[in-house]
Design a protein around this motif. Structure first.
Motif, PDB file in Angstrom:
ATOM      1  N   UNK A  16      -3.417  10.219 -18.632  1.00 17.68           N
ATOM      2  CA  UNK A  16      -3.383   8.751 -18.571  1.00 17.68           C
ATOM      3  C   UNK A  16      -1.968   8.199 -18.479  1.00 17.68           C
ATOM      4  N   UNK A  17      -0.989   8.937 -18.995  1.00 17.50           N
ATOM      5  CA  UNK A  17       0.411   8.513 -18.952  1.00 17.50           C
ATOM      6  C   UNK A  17       1.203   9.558 -18.169  1.00 17.50           C
ATOM      7  N   UNK A  18       1.912   9.169 -17.110  1.00 17.69           N
ATOM      8  CA  UNK A  18       2.685  10.141 -16.339  1.00 17.69           C
ATOM      9  C   UNK A  18       3.800  10.773 -17.175  1.00 17.69           C
ATOM     10  N   UNK A  19       4.068  12.059 -16.936  1.00 15.55           N
ATOM     11  CA  UNK A  19       5.175  12.720 -17.637  1.00 15.55           C
ATOM     12  C   UNK A  19       6.512  12.404 -16.965  1.00 15.55           C
ATOM     13  N   UNK A  20       6.468  11.857 -15.766  1.00 14.24           N
ATOM     14  CA  UNK A  20       7.683  11.524 -15.018  1.00 14.24           C
ATOM     15  C   UNK A  20       7.539  10.194 -14.304  1.00 14.24           C
ATOM     16  N   UNK A  21       8.195  10.028 -13.155  1.00 15.04           N
ATOM     17  CA  UNK A  21       8.246   8.727 -12.492  1.00 15.04           C
ATOM     18  C   UNK A  21       7.093   8.442 -11.542  1.00 15.04           C
ATOM     19  N   UNK A  22       6.127   9.344 -11.429  1.00 14.02           N
ATOM     20  CA  UNK A  22       5.089   9.188 -10.411  1.00 14.02           C
ATOM     21  C   UNK A  22       3.734   8.879 -11.048  1.00 14.02           C
ATOM     22  N   UNK A  23       3.255   7.672 -10.822  1.00 15.56           N
ATOM     23  CA  UNK A  23       1.997   7.243 -11.436  1.00 15.56           C
ATOM     24  C   UNK A  23       0.784   7.577 -10.593  1.00 15.56           C
ATOM     25  N   UNK A  24       0.986   7.759  -9.286  1.00 15.27           N
ATOM     26  CA  UNK A  24      -0.162   7.968  -8.407  1.00 15.27           C
ATOM     27  C   UNK A  24       0.293   8.567  -7.081  1.00 15.27           C
ATOM     28  N   UNK A  25      -0.664   8.763  -6.193  1.00 15.80           N
ATOM     29  CA  UNK A  25      -0.386   9.357  -4.890  1.00 15.80           C
ATOM     30  C   UNK A  25       0.594   8.518  -4.079  1.00 15.80           C
ATOM     31  N   UNK A  26       0.440   7.193  -4.131  1.00 18.44           N
ATOM     32  CA  UNK A  26       1.337   6.328  -3.367  1.00 18.44           C
ATOM     33  C   UNK A  26       2.789   6.533  -3.782  1.00 18.44           C
ATOM     34  N   UNK A  27       3.023   6.739  -5.067  1.00 18.86           N
ATOM     35  CA  UNK A  27       4.390   6.952  -5.542  1.00 18.86           C
ATOM     36  C   UNK A  27       4.982   8.227  -4.949  1.00 18.86           C
ATOM     37  N   UNK A  28       4.156   9.252  -4.771  1.00 20.27           N
ATOM     38  CA  UNK A  28       4.636  10.474  -4.127  1.00 20.27           C
ATOM     39  C   UNK A  28       4.947  10.219  -2.653  1.00 20.27           C
ATOM     40  N   UNK A  29       4.036   9.549  -1.964  1.00 16.36           N
ATOM     41  CA  UNK A  29       4.229   9.290  -0.538  1.00 16.36           C
ATOM     42  C   UNK A  29       5.486   8.475  -0.272  1.00 16.36           C
ATOM     43  N   UNK A  30       5.747   7.508  -1.146  1.00 20.24           N
ATOM     44  CA  UNK A  30       6.859   6.591  -0.918  1.00 20.24           C
ATOM     45  C   UNK A  30       8.227   7.245  -1.056  1.00 20.24           C
ATOM     46  N   UNK A  31       8.279   8.488  -1.567  1.00 19.63           N
ATOM     47  CA  UNK A  31       9.559   9.191  -1.625  1.00 19.63           C
ATOM     48  C   UNK A  31      10.046   9.606  -0.241  1.00 19.63           C
ATOM     49  N   UNK A  32       9.122   9.748   0.708  1.00 18.43           N
ATOM     50  CA  UNK A  32       9.497  10.202   2.046  1.00 18.43           C
ATOM     51  C   UNK A  32       9.755  11.695   2.136  1.00 18.43           C
ATOM     52  N   UNK A  33       9.584  12.427   1.029  1.00 18.68           N
ATOM     53  CA  UNK A  33       9.914  13.851   1.013  1.00 18.68           C
ATOM     54  C   UNK A  33       9.032  14.691   1.924  1.00 18.68           C
ATOM     55  N   UNK A  34       7.802  14.270   2.098  1.00 23.05           N
ATOM     56  CA  UNK A  34       6.857  15.120   2.819  1.00 23.05           C
ATOM     57  C   UNK A  34       7.189  15.186   4.308  1.00 23.05           C
ATOM     58  N   UNK A  35       7.285  14.040   4.944  1.00 23.73           N
ATOM     59  CA  UNK A  35       7.616  14.057   6.363  1.00 23.73           C
ATOM     60  C   UNK A  35       9.025  14.594   6.603  1.00 23.73           C
ATOM     61  N   UNK A  36       9.944  14.326   5.678  1.00 21.98           N
ATOM     62  CA  UNK A  36      11.309  14.835   5.816  1.00 21.98           C
ATOM     63  C   UNK A  36      11.370  16.359   5.709  1.00 21.98           C
TER      64      UNK A  36
END
Length: 274
Positions: free
Chosen positions: A96-116
């Motif tokens: 229920x509480x993230x251990x780091x800065x990512x609360x959901x899938x959108x937060x991961x996507x918004x890093x741009x790491x995947x396409x990069x």
């Protein structure tokens, strides 16, 4: 109906993968789940095994279990480099509480790491029978937003559903998905053959509908919990009801009874349904 199927495993299933590899169709997509008790190294090694056996790895990433941007970057870049992974599957995760800065899938996507990093396809979850923490409207809104973000970033969307015992919710959900203008490939979650008690335990854990009527349609009697059950009837009904209007649809097997047992069932089903 089983053509182009995909499978799921954990890092602890590496010996099972080696045992089943000769039975699995070449280039089969195999998802590697993100379990909290398994290390990053173990998950990456499992993905590398999948690639080494000639299959297509799709590692899971659980947003709320990733402790930092640096950890995410290491996971993504190492998995691409060491397992030649081109697709990844993103979920928010159970905590229920993230251990780091990512609360959901959108937060991961918004890093741009995947396409990069060279990832070309992102898998996201579909919930034909709902989500325990979200309303139906919220589920659709989240799926729409994730699909739009993945597309905006130049990657393909792959949708893998939770498993189920009844064809009806899958068909209704697919019809709604296509009516909303989403034409991405879908993989319907099918439980591999397993003991009935095992299937019931996973159903309870995952919030899957398992009423007496639904289980009877699948071939399970709650008065006979010591037996085993396979997805024959479910796959037959899906094959009978799916049409081109439902778009690209394949099956994703959750091997609750083990990888070898699941793949043997698939091969036997294919032999009897040429």
């Amino acid at each position: 109906m089983t053509d182009g199927y995909s499978l799921e495993m954990t890092a602890k299933d590496r010996p099972a993968l080696a045992e089943a590899a000769s039975l699995i169709a070449p280039e089969t997509p195999i998802a590697i789940t993100f379990l909290p008790g398994e290390s990053m190294d173990a998950r990456i090694a499992a993905a590398a095994d999948v690639r080494a056996f000639g299959f297509e790895p799709m590692p899971h990433l659980s947003a709320r279990r990733i402790g930092s941007h640096e950890e995410l970057e290491q996971i993504v870049r190492r998995t691409v480099a060491e397992a030649d992974a081109h697709r990844m599957f993103l979920v928010a995760g159970d905590p229920p509480v993230p251990v780091g800065p990512f609360a959901d899938t959108m937060a991961l996507l918004e890093t741009g790491l995947f396409e990069q990093s060279g990832v070309t396809a992102i898998g996201i979850a579909g919930h034909p029978e709902g989500h325990p923490a979200m309303s139906e409207a919220q589920c659709w809104d989240a799926l729409d937003r994730k699909h739009a973000e993945i597309t905006r970033r130049g990657m393909a969307t792959l949708i893998v559903t939770q498993f189920g015992f009844d064809a009806d919710p899958f068909i209704a959900w697919l019809e709604t998905l296509r009516a909303r203008g989403i034409d991405s490939p879908v993989r319907i979650g099918v439980p591999g053959p397993a003991g009935i008690k095992t299937l019931m335990r996973f159903a309870a854990r995952c919030g899957v509908g398992a009423s007496t009527a639904v289980l009877a349609k699948y071939g399970i009697s709650i008065s006979k919990l010591l037996g085993t059950a396979g997805p024959d009837a479910l796959v037959d009904r899906l094959a009978a009801r799916l049409t081109p209007a439902h778009g690209p649809v394949r099956l994703h097997f959750y091997p609750f009874g083990g990888l070898t047992r699941t793949v043997e069932w698939i091969n036997d089903y294919e032999a009897h349904h040429p």
